[in-house]
Write a protein that holds these residues in place. Structure first.
Motif, PDB file in Angstrom:
ATOM      1  N   UNK A 168      -1.463  81.764  81.450  1.00 25.61           N
ATOM      2  CA  UNK A 168      -0.449  80.749  81.723  1.00 25.61           C
ATOM      3  C   UNK A 168       0.959  81.044  81.690  1.00 25.61           C
ATOM      4  N   UNK A 169       1.360  81.868  80.805  1.00 26.86           N
ATOM      5  CA  UNK A 169       2.555  82.487  80.792  1.00 26.86           C
ATOM      6  C   UNK A 169       3.037  82.937  82.347  1.00 26.86           C
ATOM      7  N   UNK A 170       2.071  83.693  82.785  1.00 25.01           N
ATOM      8  CA  UNK A 170       2.488  84.207  84.300  1.00 25.01           C
ATOM      9  C   UNK A 170       2.577  83.080  85.333  1.00 25.01           C
ATOM     10  N   UNK A 171       1.702  81.902  84.972  1.00 25.48           N
ATOM     11  CA  UNK A 171       1.894  80.881  85.905  1.00 25.48           C
ATOM     12  C   UNK A 171       3.198  80.206  85.808  1.00 25.48           C
ATOM     13  N   UNK A 172       3.542  79.951  84.608  1.00 23.40           N
ATOM     14  CA  UNK A 172       5.002  79.453  84.379  1.00 23.40           C
ATOM     15  C   UNK A 172       6.064  80.165  84.949  1.00 23.40           C
ATOM     16  N   UNK A 173       5.970  81.392  84.720  1.00 24.37           N
ATOM     17  CA  UNK A 173       6.964  82.293  85.402  1.00 24.37           C
ATOM     18  C   UNK A 173       7.046  82.144  86.865  1.00 24.37           C
ATOM     19  N   UNK A 174       5.706  82.162  87.308  1.00 20.88           N
ATOM     20  CA  UNK A 174       5.800  82.107  88.928  1.00 20.88           C
ATOM     21  C   UNK A 174       6.366  80.878  89.429  1.00 20.88           C
ATOM     22  N   UNK A 175       6.326  79.837  88.637  1.00 20.32           N
ATOM     23  CA  UNK A 175       6.879  78.282  88.934  1.00 20.32           C
ATOM     24  C   UNK A 175       8.239  78.542  88.805  1.00 20.32           C
ATOM     25  N   UNK A 176       8.745  78.999  87.835  1.00 21.16           N
ATOM     26  CA  UNK A 176      10.081  79.104  87.726  1.00 21.16           C
ATOM     27  C   UNK A 176      11.016  80.000  88.723  1.00 21.16           C
ATOM     28  N   UNK A 177      10.303  81.193  89.092  1.00 20.04           N
ATOM     29  CA  UNK A 177      10.570  82.152  90.187  1.00 20.04           C
ATOM     30  C   UNK A 177      10.899  81.224  91.442  1.00 20.04           C
ATOM     31  N   UNK A 178       9.855  80.262  91.780  1.00 23.08           N
ATOM     32  CA  UNK A 178       9.793  79.556  92.786  1.00 23.08           C
ATOM     33  C   UNK A 178      10.966  78.669  93.188  1.00 23.08           C
ATOM     34  N   UNK A 179      11.214  78.207  91.554  1.00 22.28           N
ATOM     35  CA  UNK A 179      12.382  77.038  91.621  1.00 22.28           C
ATOM     36  C   UNK A 179      13.730  78.034  91.973  1.00 22.28           C
ATOM     37  N   UNK A 180      13.665  79.008  91.398  1.00 20.83           N
ATOM     38  CA  UNK A 180      15.089  79.800  91.684  1.00 20.83           C
ATOM     39  C   UNK A 180      15.101  80.366  93.227  1.00 20.83           C
ATOM     40  N   UNK A 181      13.967  80.572  93.733  1.00 25.35           N
ATOM     41  CA  UNK A 181      13.787  80.768  94.978  1.00 25.35           C
ATOM     42  C   UNK A 181      14.572  79.609  96.014  1.00 25.35           C
ATOM     43  N   UNK A 182      14.121  78.452  95.572  1.00 20.95           N
ATOM     44  CA  UNK A 182      14.534  77.334  96.366  1.00 20.95           C
ATOM     45  C   UNK A 182      16.118  77.130  96.059  1.00 20.95           C
ATOM     46  N   UNK A 183      16.556  77.473  94.810  1.00 20.91           N
ATOM     47  CA  UNK A 183      17.954  77.210  94.774  1.00 20.91           C
ATOM     48  C   UNK A 183      18.656  78.243  95.311  1.00 20.91           C
ATOM     49  N   UNK A 184      18.281  79.573  95.345  1.00 21.04           N
ATOM     50  CA  UNK A 184      18.967  80.544  96.319  1.00 21.04           C
ATOM     51  C   UNK A 184      19.047  80.244  97.667  1.00 21.04           C
ATOM     52  N   UNK A 185      17.726  79.736  98.108  1.00 20.35           N
ATOM     53  CA  UNK A 185      17.663  79.436  99.585  1.00 20.35           C
ATOM     54  C   UNK A 185      18.787  78.448  99.982  1.00 20.35           C
ATOM     55  N   UNK A 186      18.791  77.186  98.814  1.00 21.97           N
ATOM     56  CA  UNK A 186      19.583  75.988  99.367  1.00 21.97           C
ATOM     57  C   UNK A 186      20.960  76.550  99.291  1.00 21.97           C
ATOM     58  N   UNK A 187      21.642  77.532  98.371  1.00 16.45           N
ATOM     59  CA  UNK A 187      22.942  78.089  98.297  1.00 16.45           C
ATOM     60  C   UNK A 187      23.177  78.719  99.591  1.00 16.45           C
TER      61      UNK A 187
END
Ligand SMILES: Nc1ncnc2c1ncn2[C@@H]1O[C@H](COP(=O)(O)OP(=O)(O)OP(=O)(O)O)[C@@H](O)[C@H]1O
Ligand SMILES: [Mg+2]
Lengths: 296, 237
Positions: A168-187
């Protein structure tokens, strides 16, 4: 909705007035492609981890073990009593006493094949299969303490919790990474769009002076960057998908034995270019309206 | 009349009330009050640096007055939202002193720009365009890019762009600054013709002989910008 239609239909007069912004547009293509690649890869990782957590949870949740450590003379009586209790407990599907030979096999890796089983005082092990939601563990444990004091029920919670937590930790980490990817893409896209808008400051000024509304000016830039981002992301996602499919399932070494997309999960990588387009749309609009607020 | 229907007041197409303008603390002019009545013809003169260009920019909202009110078609430009400003500018054709083209578009595309930005197909104005380009003597340069034009050619193209939409008001900032006398007279004739069609004209110029030429053909008044004030010098010229 009307935005979307306008976006797809395009407006040749609006687009013509903005010079082709080759360099920044290519940056958008590359950046969104790379981000989509990462997003798909991390999606695969996150979904696989989630699946693994479920598998572990299910498998271990459905079994337990009763261990009875007692002097040889009372052992059989207690085993019989425990089996009796278990057979009366709702939520218990089946029971099986693990024979001494099988225990010896389990111990062999640690103590060697020539273990003198008979000389050892091995506890009796009863494997319990749960069914439905499982039995009332607390009640069952109390009853065992009262009627067969040498028996200890292990519902595998101890083993299960850390493994499921890790997955589950890995899953949460993946979700966090996806969020960061979205932010970096937007920026990144906002920066590329800002650069394009700044380079075309003269064009924007003239357009305003001859009576162009903001949305006319914005449309040309937004459409260009949205399509670029979607195109780049589609390519990046496709490459990542091919690689994810090609990764061999190496159960023994991989963090997760079942890497990739299964069933309905395929919808997620397909959504990646769509998400990139949505992000580019809003990032470019944001950049355009900011630039326009500086023009009378 | 078209102007009436679109909410123009009787007092003016463009009105300035007690307008002051300063750039970073330096006051360029103050207490400027005048109205361009619908269908009127005004010249704006004054020494270089007096603020003619600034005054014209105030009229279509490129600049905002430090004090006072600027009304376009009866509406205060400082209270307009951005779309309303755009709509207002479609009714005002401006010949900018520095012309302001989009350099990667052809001269013809630049002239058609006021139509393109409204979302109308510029093809509807094709006939209009040919006539106009002929009128300003640029028919052979339609497909050139603005940086390839001479100063006078740029000015004529800017004039064509200012009038392509048949605007209610034409603000021309030194439209004859870079052209010979013959072309000056042609440009003046175009402005007079537009005025006879009921358009409101404001033309900034240094050229007194141009003003005298106009006087014999149209009832024009002269706004003179001097010592930070605007005075109406209609009679003596
Ligand atoms: N953006 C600006 N910032 C600061 N000062 C400015 C700005 N624009 C113009 N000025 C100053 O305001 C004064 C008036 O300029 P403006 O261009 O309005 O004069 P003008 O009457 O049109 O002159 P010309 O006849 O030479 O065209 C000038 O002294 C100029 O330096
Ligand atoms: Mg000037």
């Amino acid at each position: 909705m009307k935005f979307l239609l306008d976006l797809l239909r395009g407006d040749s007069s609006a687009e013509k007035v903005v010079p082709p912004t080759g360099f920044t547009a290519n940056l958008t293509l590359i950046a969104s492609g790379a981000m989509a690649f990462l997003a798909v890869f991390i999606l695969a990782l996150g979904l696989s981890a989630g699946r693994q957590a479920d598998v572990w949870e299910d498998a271990l949740a459905q079994t337990g073990t009763v261990r009875i450590s007692a002097p040889a003379d009372t052992l059989d009586a207690q085993v019989t009593r425990v089996l009796e209790i278990l057979s009366q407990t709702p939520g218990v599907g089946g029971t099986r006493r693990i024979p001494n030979e099988e225990q010896a096999e389990l111990l062999a890796p640690w103590f060697g094949d020539d273990l003198p089983i008979d000389a050892l005082l091995l506890p009796a092990l009863i494997e319990v299969e749960f069914e439905g939601g499982g039995p009332d563990m607390v009640g069952l444990k109390q009853r065992l303490v009262a009627e067969a004091p040498a028996a200890v029920l292990d519902d595998h919670d101890r083993w299960r919790a850390p493994m499921v937590n890790a997955a589950n930790g890995l899953r949460r980490l993946a979700n966090l990474s996806l969020g960061l990817i979205a932010i970096v893409t937007a920026v990144t896209i906002a920066l590329a769009a800002s650069a394009a808008l700044a380079a075309n400051g003269q064009v924007i000024d003239v357009l305003r002076l001859v009576g162009a509304e903001d949305r006319f000016i914005t449309r040309a830039f937004v459409r260009r960057f949205t399509l670029r981002a979607a195109g780049g992301a589609a390519m990046g996602a496709l490459i990542a998908l091919v690689l994810v499919v090609l990764v061999p399932n190496v159960a023994d070494v991989a963090v997760t034995s079942d890497f990739g997309f299964r069933g309905l999960n395929w919808i997620w990588p397909i959504m990646v270019p769509v998400a990139a387009a949505v992000i580019a749309f809003f990032a470019t609009r944001f950049a355009a309206f900011r630039r326009l607020s500086e023009v009378s | 009349m078209r102007q009436k229907r679109r909410g123009m007041t009787d007092t003016g197409a463009i009105e300035l009330y007690s307008v002051a303008m300063d750039y970073g603390g330096r006051t360029l002019f103050r207490d400027v009050t005048f109205a361009l009545k619908p269908g009127s013809f005004h010249f704006l003169t004054g020494p270089s640096g007096a603020g003619k260009t600034t005054l014209i920019k105030l009229c279509y909202g490129e600049l905002t007055a430090s004090e006072g009110r600027v009304l376009a078609f009866g509406e205060d430009t400082t209270h307009m939202d951005r779309d309303a400003i755009a709509q207002m500018r479609r009714r005002i054709g401006v010949v900018h002193q520095d012309c302001r083209f989009i350099d990667h578009l052809s001269v013809a595309e630049n002239v058609l720009l006021p139509i393109s930005v409204t979302g109308q197909a510029p093809s509807d104005a094709e006939a209009n365009l040919a006539e106009l380009m002929g009128w300003v003597g640029l028919e052979s340069l339609s497909n050139h890019l603005p940086p390839e034009l001479s100063g006078g050619e740029r000015q004529r193209a800017a004039l064509a762009r200012a009038v392509i939409m048949s605007p209610d008001v034409v603000l021309a900032d030194e439209p004859t600054g870079n052209v010979d006398w013959e072309m000056s007279l042609r440009i003046l004739s175009l402005l007079i013709e537009l005025n006879k069609l009921g358009k409101t004209i404001l033309c900034a110029t240094h050229d007194m002989s141009l003003i005298r030429q106009a006087k014999s053909r149209v009832s024009a008044r002269v706004l003179r910008l001097r010592d930070g004030r605007v005075e109406l010098a209609g009679a003596e010229l």
